[in-house]
Design a protein around this motif. Structure first.
Motif, PDB file in Angstrom:
ATOM      1  N   ALA A 134       6.736   5.134 -12.894  1.00  0.00           N
ATOM      2  CA  ALA A 134       6.132   5.230 -11.537  1.00  0.00           C
ATOM      3  C   ALA A 134       4.747   4.412 -11.784  1.00  0.00           C
ATOM      4  CB  ALA A 134       5.678   6.730 -11.324  1.00  0.00           C
ATOM      5  N   LEU A 135       3.993   4.580 -12.805  1.00  0.00           N
ATOM      6  CA  LEU A 135       2.691   3.852 -13.191  1.00  0.00           C
ATOM      7  C   LEU A 135       3.036   2.296 -13.067  1.00  0.00           C
ATOM      8  CD1 LEU A 135       1.053   6.087 -15.533  1.00  0.00           C
ATOM      9  CD2 LEU A 135       0.213   5.773 -13.219  1.00  0.00           C
ATOM     10  N   LYS A 136       4.123   1.892 -13.607  1.00  0.00           N
ATOM     11  CA  LYS A 136       4.557   0.613 -13.748  1.00  0.00           C
ATOM     12  C   LYS A 136       4.789   0.025 -12.247  1.00  0.00           C
ATOM     13  CE  LYS A 136       6.879   0.181 -17.989  1.00  0.00           C
ATOM     14  NZ  LYS A 136       7.682  -0.013 -19.138  1.00  0.00           N
ATOM     15  N   ARG A 137       5.486   0.748 -11.651  1.00  0.00           N
ATOM     16  CA  ARG A 137       5.565   0.565 -10.005  1.00  0.00           C
ATOM     17  C   ARG A 137       4.251   0.427  -9.282  1.00  0.00           C
ATOM     18  NH1 ARG A 137       8.953   5.072  -9.759  1.00  0.00           N
ATOM     19  NH2 ARG A 137       7.857   5.526  -7.784  1.00  0.00           N
ATOM     20  N   PHE A 138       3.526   1.345  -9.720  1.00  0.00           N
ATOM     21  CA  PHE A 138       2.078   1.126  -9.101  1.00  0.00           C
ATOM     22  C   PHE A 138       1.356   0.012  -9.330  1.00  0.00           C
ATOM     23  CE2 PHE A 138      -2.554   2.210  -9.452  1.00  0.00           C
ATOM     24  CZ  PHE A 138      -2.903   2.424  -8.331  1.00  0.00           C
ATOM     25  N   HIS A 139       1.494  -0.376 -10.705  1.00  0.00           N
ATOM     26  CA  HIS A 139       0.680  -1.727 -11.130  1.00  0.00           C
ATOM     27  C   HIS A 139       1.261  -2.660 -10.338  1.00  0.00           C
ATOM     28  CE1 HIS A 139      -1.375  -4.188 -13.823  1.00  0.00           C
ATOM     29  NE2 HIS A 139      -0.211  -4.698 -14.220  1.00  0.00           N
ATOM     30  N   ASP A 140       2.455  -2.982 -10.315  1.00  0.00           N
ATOM     31  CA  ASP A 140       3.332  -4.062  -9.652  1.00  0.00           C
ATOM     32  C   ASP A 140       2.968  -3.968  -8.168  1.00  0.00           C
ATOM     33  OD1 ASP A 140       4.667  -4.731 -11.921  1.00  0.00           O
ATOM     34  OD2 ASP A 140       6.395  -3.704 -11.241  1.00  0.00           O
ATOM     35  N   LYS A 155       3.248   5.811  -2.939  1.00  0.00           N
ATOM     36  CA  LYS A 155       4.342   6.587  -3.425  1.00  0.00           C
ATOM     37  C   LYS A 155       4.741   6.387  -4.952  1.00  0.00           C
ATOM     38  CE  LYS A 155       9.398   6.887  -2.753  1.00  0.00           C
ATOM     39  NZ  LYS A 155       9.424   7.659  -4.018  1.00  0.00           N
ATOM     40  N   ALA A 156       4.026   5.528  -5.626  1.00  0.00           N
ATOM     41  CA  ALA A 156       4.240   5.622  -7.042  1.00  0.00           C
ATOM     42  C   ALA A 156       3.005   6.318  -7.664  1.00  0.00           C
ATOM     43  CB  ALA A 156       3.995   4.080  -7.617  1.00  0.00           C
ATOM     44  N   LEU A 157       2.246   6.260  -7.200  1.00  0.00           N
ATOM     45  CA  LEU A 157       0.896   7.038  -7.684  1.00  0.00           C
ATOM     46  C   LEU A 157       1.260   8.805  -7.463  1.00  0.00           C
ATOM     47  CD1 LEU A 157      -1.759   6.871  -9.084  1.00  0.00           C
ATOM     48  CD2 LEU A 157      -2.814   6.908  -6.785  1.00  0.00           C
ATOM     49  N   ALA A 158       1.702   8.987  -6.425  1.00  0.00           N
ATOM     50  CA  ALA A 158       2.287  10.358  -6.217  1.00  0.00           C
ATOM     51  C   ALA A 158       3.303  10.863  -6.973  1.00  0.00           C
ATOM     52  CB  ALA A 158       2.567  10.698  -4.644  1.00  0.00           C
ATOM     53  N   ASP A 159       4.515   9.831  -7.349  1.00  0.00           N
ATOM     54  CA  ASP A 159       5.351  10.265  -8.208  1.00  0.00           C
ATOM     55  C   ASP A 159       4.820  10.098  -9.739  1.00  0.00           C
ATOM     56  OD1 ASP A 159       7.172   9.955  -6.201  1.00  0.00           O
ATOM     57  OD2 ASP A 159       7.989   7.948  -6.734  1.00  0.00           O
ATOM     58  N   ALA A 160       4.067   9.354  -9.919  1.00  0.00           N
ATOM     59  CA  ALA A 160       3.241   9.640 -11.479  1.00  0.00           C
ATOM     60  C   ALA A 160       2.546  10.873 -11.598  1.00  0.00           C
ATOM     61  CB  ALA A 160       2.451   8.541 -11.649  1.00  0.00           C
ATOM     62  N   ILE A 161       1.789  11.223 -10.589  1.00  0.00           N
ATOM     63  CA  ILE A 161       1.008  12.459 -10.728  1.00  0.00           C
ATOM     64  C   ILE A 161       2.056  13.772 -10.806  1.00  0.00           C
ATOM     65  CG2 ILE A 161      -0.248  14.080  -9.593  1.00  0.00           C
ATOM     66  CD1 ILE A 161      -1.846  11.577  -8.477  1.00  0.00           C
ATOM     67  N   LEU A 202       0.855  -1.148  -0.034  1.00  0.00           N
ATOM     68  CA  LEU A 202       0.152   0.015  -0.094  1.00  0.00           C
ATOM     69  C   LEU A 202       0.891   1.276  -0.085  1.00  0.00           C
ATOM     70  CD1 LEU A 202      -2.761   1.082   0.048  1.00  0.00           C
ATOM     71  CD2 LEU A 202      -2.866   1.082   2.745  1.00  0.00           C
ATOM     72  N   LYS A 203       1.893   1.293   0.707  1.00  0.00           N
ATOM     73  CA  LYS A 203       2.762   2.354   0.836  1.00  0.00           C
ATOM     74  C   LYS A 203       3.498   2.627  -0.340  1.00  0.00           C
ATOM     75  CE  LYS A 203       6.922   3.833   3.458  1.00  0.00           C
ATOM     76  NZ  LYS A 203       7.746   3.516   4.470  1.00  0.00           N
ATOM     77  N   GLY A 204       3.715   1.545  -1.045  1.00  0.00           N
ATOM     78  CA  GLY A 204       4.462   1.560  -2.692  1.00  0.00           C
ATOM     79  C   GLY A 204       3.423   2.222  -3.481  1.00  0.00           C
ATOM     80  N   CYS A 205       2.175   1.740  -3.300  1.00  0.00           N
ATOM     81  CA  CYS A 205       1.174   2.213  -4.352  1.00  0.00           C
ATOM     82  C   CYS A 205       1.010   3.664  -4.197  1.00  0.00           C
ATOM     83  CB  CYS A 205      -0.041   1.482  -4.165  1.00  0.00           C
ATOM     84  SG  CYS A 205      -0.265  -0.123  -4.686  1.00  0.00           S
TER      85      CYS A 205
END
Length: 91
Positions: free
Chosen positions: A65-71, A31-37, A26-29
């Protein structure tokens, strides 16, 4: 304010859901979403300023970042599938 670190140590139980992995995912999701935005916003700003090279780099960072979010979402979704399977077996 609630600190997620209080929930990360799930006591080492081998039974039940892996709460620590879920919180880490969840923390990774988030952070990745914030990075993508942020990267997308910066890409738009760089494009408006006429800096195509910087805009391209920001778009690439956003895609990464969206790839990290997806993973990370795969980990969370796998946990919900395991929970649903356990509930079905209990019927």
């Amino acid at each position: 304010m609630v600190h997620l670190d209080d929930f990360i140590d799930d006591g080492g139980d081998d039974e039940g859901p892996d709460v620590a992995a879920d919180f880490a995912a969840l923390k990774g999701c988030l952070k990745a979403l914030a990075d993508a935005i942020a990267s997308t916003n910066l890409a738009v700003i760089n494009a408006a300023q006429g800096d195509g090279g910087a805009a391209t780099q920001r778009v690439q960072a956003s895609v990464g970042a969206l790839k990290r979010f997806h993973d990370a979402m795969k980990i969370l979704e796998a946990g919900t599938e395991d929970d649903a399977a356990g509930e079905d077996e209990g019927l």
